[in-house]
Motif scaffolding. Structure first.
Motif, PDB file in Angstrom:
ATOM      1  N   ARG A  31     -48.397 -50.573   7.289  1.00  0.00           N
ATOM      2  CA  ARG A  31     -49.725 -50.361   6.710  1.00  0.00           C
ATOM      3  C   ARG A  31     -50.181 -51.623   5.994  1.00  0.00           C
ATOM      4  O   ARG A  31     -49.398 -52.290   5.311  1.00  0.00           O
ATOM      5  N   TYR A  33     -53.649 -53.155   3.712  1.00  0.00           N
ATOM      6  CA  TYR A  33     -54.838 -52.769   2.957  1.00  0.00           C
ATOM      7  C   TYR A  33     -55.589 -54.017   2.501  1.00  0.00           C
ATOM      8  O   TYR A  33     -54.980 -55.037   2.181  1.00  0.00           O
ATOM      9  N   TYR A  35     -58.425 -55.059  -0.511  1.00  0.00           N
ATOM     10  CA  TYR A  35     -59.114 -54.669  -1.727  1.00  0.00           C
ATOM     11  C   TYR A  35     -59.959 -55.846  -2.198  1.00  0.00           C
ATOM     12  O   TYR A  35     -59.679 -56.999  -1.886  1.00  0.00           O
ATOM     13  N   PRO A  43     -59.101 -53.655  -8.899  1.00  0.00           N
ATOM     14  CA  PRO A  43     -59.380 -53.789  -7.462  1.00  0.00           C
ATOM     15  C   PRO A  43     -60.035 -52.534  -6.887  1.00  0.00           C
ATOM     16  O   PRO A  43     -59.735 -51.419  -7.336  1.00  0.00           O
ATOM     17  N   PHE A  45     -60.885 -50.480  -3.224  1.00  0.00           N
ATOM     18  CA  PHE A  45     -60.447 -50.343  -1.837  1.00  0.00           C
ATOM     19  C   PHE A  45     -61.564 -50.724  -0.870  1.00  0.00           C
ATOM     20  O   PHE A  45     -62.725 -50.321  -1.038  1.00  0.00           O
ATOM     21  N   TYR A  48     -58.144 -49.995   5.374  1.00  0.00           N
ATOM     22  CA  TYR A  48     -56.724 -50.111   5.641  1.00  0.00           C
ATOM     23  C   TYR A  48     -56.425 -49.859   7.108  1.00  0.00           C
ATOM     24  O   TYR A  48     -57.209 -49.226   7.820  1.00  0.00           O
ATOM     25  N   GLU A  56     -59.579 -46.290   7.851  1.00  0.00           N
ATOM     26  CA  GLU A  56     -60.597 -45.924   6.881  1.00  0.00           C
ATOM     27  C   GLU A  56     -61.314 -47.165   6.398  1.00  0.00           C
ATOM     28  O   GLU A  56     -60.704 -48.218   6.229  1.00  0.00           O
ATOM     29  N   HIS A 100     -46.902 -39.974   1.842  1.00  0.00           N
ATOM     30  CA  HIS A 100     -47.832 -40.489   0.837  1.00  0.00           C
ATOM     31  C   HIS A 100     -47.130 -41.266  -0.262  1.00  0.00           C
ATOM     32  O   HIS A 100     -47.706 -41.535  -1.295  1.00  0.00           O
ATOM     33  N   GLU A 103     -44.786 -47.545  -1.566  1.00  0.00           N
ATOM     34  CA  GLU A 103     -45.207 -48.472  -2.609  1.00  0.00           C
ATOM     35  C   GLU A 103     -45.989 -49.617  -1.979  1.00  0.00           C
ATOM     36  O   GLU A 103     -45.590 -50.140  -0.935  1.00  0.00           O
ATOM     37  N   LEU A 104     -47.088 -49.997  -2.614  1.00  0.00           N
ATOM     38  CA  LEU A 104     -47.892 -51.107  -2.121  1.00  0.00           C
ATOM     39  C   LEU A 104     -47.453 -52.414  -2.767  1.00  0.00           C
ATOM     40  O   LEU A 104     -47.202 -52.468  -3.978  1.00  0.00           O
TER      41      LEU A 104
ATOM     42  N   TYR B  31     -50.615 -38.336  -5.423  1.00  0.00           N
ATOM     43  CA  TYR B  31     -49.310 -38.408  -4.775  1.00  0.00           C
ATOM     44  C   TYR B  31     -48.333 -39.256  -5.573  1.00  0.00           C
ATOM     45  O   TYR B  31     -47.147 -38.986  -5.636  1.00  0.00           O
ATOM     46  N   ASN B  32     -48.850 -40.325  -6.155  1.00  0.00           N
ATOM     47  CA  ASN B  32     -48.016 -41.143  -7.030  1.00  0.00           C
ATOM     48  C   ASN B  32     -48.894 -42.015  -7.901  1.00  0.00           C
ATOM     49  O   ASN B  32     -50.123 -42.035  -7.763  1.00  0.00           O
ATOM     50  N   GLN B  34     -48.849 -46.006  -9.767  1.00  0.00           N
ATOM     51  CA  GLN B  34     -48.176 -47.303  -9.761  1.00  0.00           C
ATOM     52  C   GLN B  34     -48.729 -48.156 -10.898  1.00  0.00           C
ATOM     53  O   GLN B  34     -49.947 -48.204 -11.112  1.00  0.00           O
ATOM     54  N   PHE B  36     -49.034 -52.049 -12.327  1.00  0.00           N
ATOM     55  CA  PHE B  36     -49.000 -53.431 -11.853  1.00  0.00           C
ATOM     56  C   PHE B  36     -49.214 -54.377 -13.022  1.00  0.00           C
ATOM     57  O   PHE B  36     -49.836 -54.038 -14.029  1.00  0.00           O
ATOM     58  N   SER B  46     -46.088 -55.420  -8.526  1.00  0.00           N
ATOM     59  CA  SER B  46     -45.738 -54.031  -8.780  1.00  0.00           C
ATOM     60  C   SER B  46     -44.620 -53.960  -9.809  1.00  0.00           C
ATOM     61  O   SER B  46     -43.608 -54.651  -9.706  1.00  0.00           O
ATOM     62  N   LEU B  49     -43.244 -47.504  -9.847  1.00  0.00           N
ATOM     63  CA  LEU B  49     -43.889 -46.482  -9.027  1.00  0.00           C
ATOM     64  C   LEU B  49     -43.319 -45.139  -9.430  1.00  0.00           C
ATOM     65  O   LEU B  49     -42.093 -44.966  -9.444  1.00  0.00           O
ATOM     66  N   LEU B  89     -52.373 -53.055 -14.977  1.00  0.00           N
ATOM     67  CA  LEU B  89     -53.243 -52.137 -14.246  1.00  0.00           C
ATOM     68  C   LEU B  89     -52.448 -50.913 -13.814  1.00  0.00           C
ATOM     69  O   LEU B  89     -51.310 -51.035 -13.356  1.00  0.00           O
ATOM     70  N   ARG B  93     -52.556 -42.887  -6.407  1.00  0.00           N
ATOM     71  CA  ARG B  93     -52.728 -42.728  -4.963  1.00  0.00           C
ATOM     72  C   ARG B  93     -53.295 -41.343  -4.702  1.00  0.00           C
ATOM     73  O   ARG B  93     -52.722 -40.335  -5.089  1.00  0.00           O
ATOM     74  N   PHE B  96     -56.394 -39.951   0.300  1.00  0.00           N
ATOM     75  CA  PHE B  96     -56.987 -40.782   1.326  1.00  0.00           C
ATOM     76  C   PHE B  96     -56.229 -42.097   1.516  1.00  0.00           C
ATOM     77  O   PHE B  96     -56.773 -43.059   2.000  1.00  0.00           O
ATOM     78  N   GLN B  97     -54.973 -42.072   1.140  1.00  0.00           N
ATOM     79  CA  GLN B  97     -54.083 -43.202   1.401  1.00  0.00           C
ATOM     80  C   GLN B  97     -54.543 -44.482   0.752  1.00  0.00           C
ATOM     81  O   GLN B  97     -54.289 -45.552   1.269  1.00  0.00           O
ATOM     82  N   LYS B  98     -55.228 -44.409  -0.349  1.00  0.00           N
ATOM     83  CA  LYS B  98     -55.632 -45.610  -1.030  1.00  0.00           C
ATOM     84  C   LYS B  98     -55.335 -45.454  -2.518  1.00  0.00           C
ATOM     85  O   LYS B  98     -55.152 -44.348  -3.023  1.00  0.00           O
ATOM     86  N   LEU B  99     -55.286 -46.583  -3.206  1.00  0.00           N
ATOM     87  CA  LEU B  99     -55.087 -46.582  -4.640  1.00  0.00           C
ATOM     88  C   LEU B  99     -56.432 -46.685  -5.340  1.00  0.00           C
ATOM     89  O   LEU B  99     -57.303 -47.440  -4.927  1.00  0.00           O
ATOM     90  N   PHE B 101     -57.835 -47.754  -8.951  1.00  0.00           N
ATOM     91  CA  PHE B 101     -57.368 -48.536 -10.091  1.00  0.00           C
ATOM     92  C   PHE B 101     -58.188 -48.289 -11.338  1.00  0.00           C
ATOM     93  O   PHE B 101     -59.394 -47.993 -11.281  1.00  0.00           O
ATOM     94  N   GLY B 102     -57.533 -48.480 -12.488  1.00  0.00           N
ATOM     95  CA  GLY B 102     -58.236 -48.604 -13.747  1.00  0.00           C
ATOM     96  C   GLY B 102     -58.700 -50.045 -13.914  1.00  0.00           C
ATOM     97  O   GLY B 102     -58.427 -50.913 -13.073  1.00  0.00           O
TER      98      GLY B 102
END
Lengths: 115, 111
Positions: A31, A33, A35, A43, A45, A48, A56, A100, A103-104, B31-32, B34, B36, B46, B49, B89, B93, B96-99, B101-102
């Motif tokens: 995968r 991505y 940003y 950041p 999105f 990806y 998406e 899901h 870790e990125l 889902y999780n 993270q 940074f 990172s 997590l 930061l 997640r 929609f498979q994206k993060l 962020f704050g």
């Protein structure tokens, strides 16, 4: 493991020019991505890929933006007819898809300045 | 729409202090989460997590907790050092498979 690498690190261009950024993910990651980060913000999105398929796209990705990931390896992000509002840091990240929970890992980013 | 807030926006402490950074999110269906670190003009590193089923994760002087039901996470840094100075930061997640962020907490640790 060389991590995620991005090129160029900095790009200064004039309004109306086209620019292209390249991202090389961690080798076994499927995968990838993109940003965008503006000054003082987190950041956001953009898009990806899983392998070579773009799964998406954010509404932030206007028609002037196009991203590709041929053969599921490196990826390119092209911005056509750049505008001053495109000035930002463009960050690439990769992960190994595990449902899901993956870790990125991010690269150092490509900073774009549009004059 | 998921929104992530980090408080404080900036924090300045003397070296050696223990400190807590806060992160809150509006939708608990994550889902999780993270954490940074970002140095000026650099990419994201990172730190930790935490999966949605976990309560905390530890790495060296860092400890992150997650309370999914209340939409909160904290990052605890023990015995802070000048080298810890950076922007921190948090990101959640979503499905929609994206993060998401704050906007980060900018930390300055003075010697």
């Amino acid at each position: 493991d060389t991590g995620v690498s991005q090129d160029p690190r900095h790009k200064i261009t004039k309004r109306g020019q086209n620019v292209t950024f390249r991202c090389d993910p961690i080798s076994e990651h499927n995968r990838l991505y993109w940003y965008r980060q503006t000054l003082g913000q987190g950041p956001e999105f953009l898009t990806y890929f899983q392998n070579e398929a773009q799964l998406e796209k954010s509404r932030l990705l206007s028609d002037r933006f196009s991203a590709e990931r041929p053969k599921g390896s490196f990826s390119t992000l092209e911005i056509q007819r750049t505008e001053q509002g495109d000035s930002a840091m463009y960050l690439c990240a990769s992960s190994l898809y595990r449902g899901h929970t993956g870790e990125l890992f991010f690269g150092e980013g490509s900073r774009l300045t549009v004059l | 729409k998921q929104e992530v807030t980090q408080i404080p926006a900036a924090l300045s402490v003397p070296e050696g202090e223990n400190l807590v950074l806060n992160c809150s999110f509006t939708d608990s269906a994550i889902y999780n989460l993270q954490w940074f670190r970002q140095d000026p003009g650099k990419g994201l590193t990172s730190l930790l997590l935490i999966q949605s089923s976990q309560r905390e994760q530890t790495s060296g002087r860092l400890n992150a907790s997650l309370d999914k039901s209340s939409g909160r996470s904290t990052l605890y840094i023990a015995a802070s050092q000048p080298g810890d100075s950076a922007t921190y930061l948090c990101a959640v997640r979503t499905g929609f498979q994206k993060l998401v962020f704050g906007t980060g907490t900018r930390l300055l640790v003075s010697p």
